[in-house]
Design an enzyme around this catalytic site. Structure first.
Site, PDB file in Angstrom:
ATOM      1  N   HIS A 310       0.618  -1.021  -0.038  1.00 51.80           N
ATOM      2  CA  HIS A 310      -0.352  -0.185  -0.318  1.00 51.80           C
ATOM      3  C   HIS A 310       0.655   1.194   0.014  1.00 51.80           C
ATOM      4  O   HIS A 310       0.320   2.280  -0.686  1.00 51.80           O
ATOM      5  CB  HIS A 310      -0.717   0.006   1.068  1.00 51.80           C
ATOM      6  CG  HIS A 310      -1.587   1.255   0.877  1.00 51.80           C
ATOM      7  ND1 HIS A 310      -2.764   0.938   0.303  1.00 51.80           N
ATOM      8  CD2 HIS A 310      -2.162   2.174   1.902  1.00 51.80           C
ATOM      9  CE1 HIS A 310      -4.170   2.686   0.544  1.00 51.80           C
ATOM     10  NE2 HIS A 310      -3.079   2.514   1.495  1.00 51.80           N
ATOM     11  N   HIS A 347      -1.822   8.564  -4.620  1.00 47.91           N
ATOM     12  CA  HIS A 347      -2.944   8.258  -3.992  1.00 47.91           C
ATOM     13  C   HIS A 347      -4.081   8.498  -4.686  1.00 47.91           C
ATOM     14  O   HIS A 347      -4.529   9.508  -4.365  1.00 47.91           O
ATOM     15  CB  HIS A 347      -2.749   8.024  -2.603  1.00 47.91           C
ATOM     16  CG  HIS A 347      -4.008   6.941  -2.130  1.00 47.91           C
ATOM     17  ND1 HIS A 347      -4.324   6.016  -2.143  1.00 47.91           N
ATOM     18  CD2 HIS A 347      -4.116   7.209  -0.628  1.00 47.91           C
ATOM     19  CE1 HIS A 347      -4.315   5.122  -1.543  1.00 47.91           C
ATOM     20  NE2 HIS A 347      -4.313   5.483  -0.064  1.00 47.91           N
TER      21      HIS A 347
END
Length: 423
Positions: A310, A347
């Site tokens: 992530h 992101h």
């Protein structure tokens, strides 16, 4: 039909610095960054003024004036990516019963761009307390319901089977593909068009992340602002984009001679039930999701060749993930390359999980592990092999990709070569 194996036969990526799979992979494999100062609006009032914007032209990608007027930018991403993924798969959807073809689209913030824009219109730039709806775009209702994204993709592809939007924050892109995989495995569908989209670069989103200081204030050096696992990191860089896949049952795809990119061998999701934005430092919930995904994939921890992290570039996330990898993979975690592509494409909230699936598939296709850009000073607490700065040639047969989202969501997916023996 339970237990059918699911493969990816088509895909498309619309990402910052890489519109299309080829350009996307070119950016990642070269370790280039697509982060820059915000150009979509005047960012001067905000603490964080950097983002990863996609150079997307809806006209150039075949959308007509009515589609452009009707659809929010995120919906445009999804429709264009779906059309290209179907073309890439070589699948004639006319040969599949419409009720056996479904759609699953993930998004975290829905039509944020359109809603922000239309509020400014109907409120006369925020000056009116009582807004005048007569000035709004005729299809404003579609902006309010994220399900319109999946509906647009279904209409575009003629899918009449299971159609849904999955919205679980920043794990939406993983969870939508995981949901679609489950539908094929249990026999509810034969083909699924699945992925995620988000276009959140708008004043309201920037203001929200400013308020909790989640995004980086490194405005003087936007190219190097996203630096996951680096000691000097100070928040993530907001991005946008989409990735959509065509999923099929493996044997049916083989019979028609399709190119099989990868098998979705295992998927699992957990919630920490702990805090809206906070993470426990021990990474227990993510580790449990990883273990469950490995079990479903019948894969041992030491068979994982690469971990697509992530890696948001926030201190609590990077440390949480590091602990989760150690907890779930054991000593093998120290021998496994890990990297975060958010260092290059930012992101994109709900979309990033699907974009990272695409990066994982391409890592296997090319036997190259993409790097973590801007990683010059590793955080001593993040002591794994985070592949700094430069891509690495490596045979890759099994990839673990993970996501972590506000609300406590933790998801993990195992992707393997489609000819792998799971006996």
């Amino acid at each position: 039909m339970a237990g059918r194996r699911v493969v990816i036969t088509g895909m498309e990526v619309l990402a910052p610095g890489g519109i299309g799979v080829k350009d996307f992979w070119g950016l990642l494999s070269a370790g280039r960054t697509a982060t820059r100062g915000i150009t979509f609006f005047d960012p001067s009032p905000f603490r964080s003024r950097v983002a990863a914007e996609a150079d997307f032209d809806p006209w150039a990608h075949g959308l007509g004036p009515q589609e452009i007027r009707r659809m929010d930018r995120a919906a445009q991403f999804a429709v264009v990516a779906a059309r290209q993924a179907i073309a890439d798969s070589g699948l004639d959807l006319g040969s599949v019963a419409p009720h056996r073809t479904g759609v699953a689209i993930g998004t975290a913030v829905g039509a944020t761009t359109g809603l922000d824009r239309e509020y400014r219109v109907v409120s006369d730039g925020g000056r009116l307390d009582l807004v005048d709806h007569g000035y709004a775009v005729p299809h404003l209702y579609d902006y309010f319901v994220p399900s319109s994204f999946a509906a647009e993709v279904a209409w575009s592809s003629g899918a009449e089977g299971p159609v849904a939007v999955v919205s679980t924050g920043c794990t939406s892109g993983l969870d939508a593909v995981g949901h679609a995989t489950g539908l094929i495995r249990d026999g509810s569908a034969d083909v699924m068009i699945a992925g995620a989209t988000d276009a959140p670069i708008s004043p309201i989103t920037v203001a929200c992340f400013d308020a909790i200081k989640a995004t980086t204030p490194r405005n003087d050096d936007p190219e190097h602002a996203s630096r996951p696992f680096d000691r000097t990191r100070n928040g993530f860089v907001l991005g946008e984009g989409a990735a959509v896949f065509v999923l099929e049952e493996r044997e049916a795809a083989r019979r028609r001679g399709a190119h099989l990119y990868a098998e979705i061998a295992g998927f699992a999701s957990r919630c920490n039930a702990f805090h809206m934005t906070g993470l426990r430092p021990d990474g227990r919930e993510m580790a449990e999701a990883i273990r469950a995904a490995l079990d479903e994939a019948r894969t041992n921890p030491d068979e994982i060749d690469y971990v697509n992290a992530h890696g948001s570039g926030t201190k609590q996330n990077d440390r949480h993930e590091t602990a989760a990898f150690k907890r779930s993979l054991g000593e093998h975690a120290r021998r496994t390359p890990v990297s975060s592509i958010k260092s290059m494409v930012g992101h994109s909230l709900g979309a990033i999980g699907s974009i990272e699936i695409a990066a994982s598939v391409l890592a296997m296709e090319n036997n190259v592990v993409p790097p973590t850009a801007n990683l010059h000073e590793p955080d001593p607490e993040c002591d794994l092999d985070y592949v700094p700065l430069t891509a690495r040639d490596q045979r890759t047969d099994a990839v673990l990709t993970v996501g972590s989202g506000f609300g406590g969501f933790q998801s993990a997916m195992v992707l393997t070569r489609p000819d792998r023996d799971r006996a």
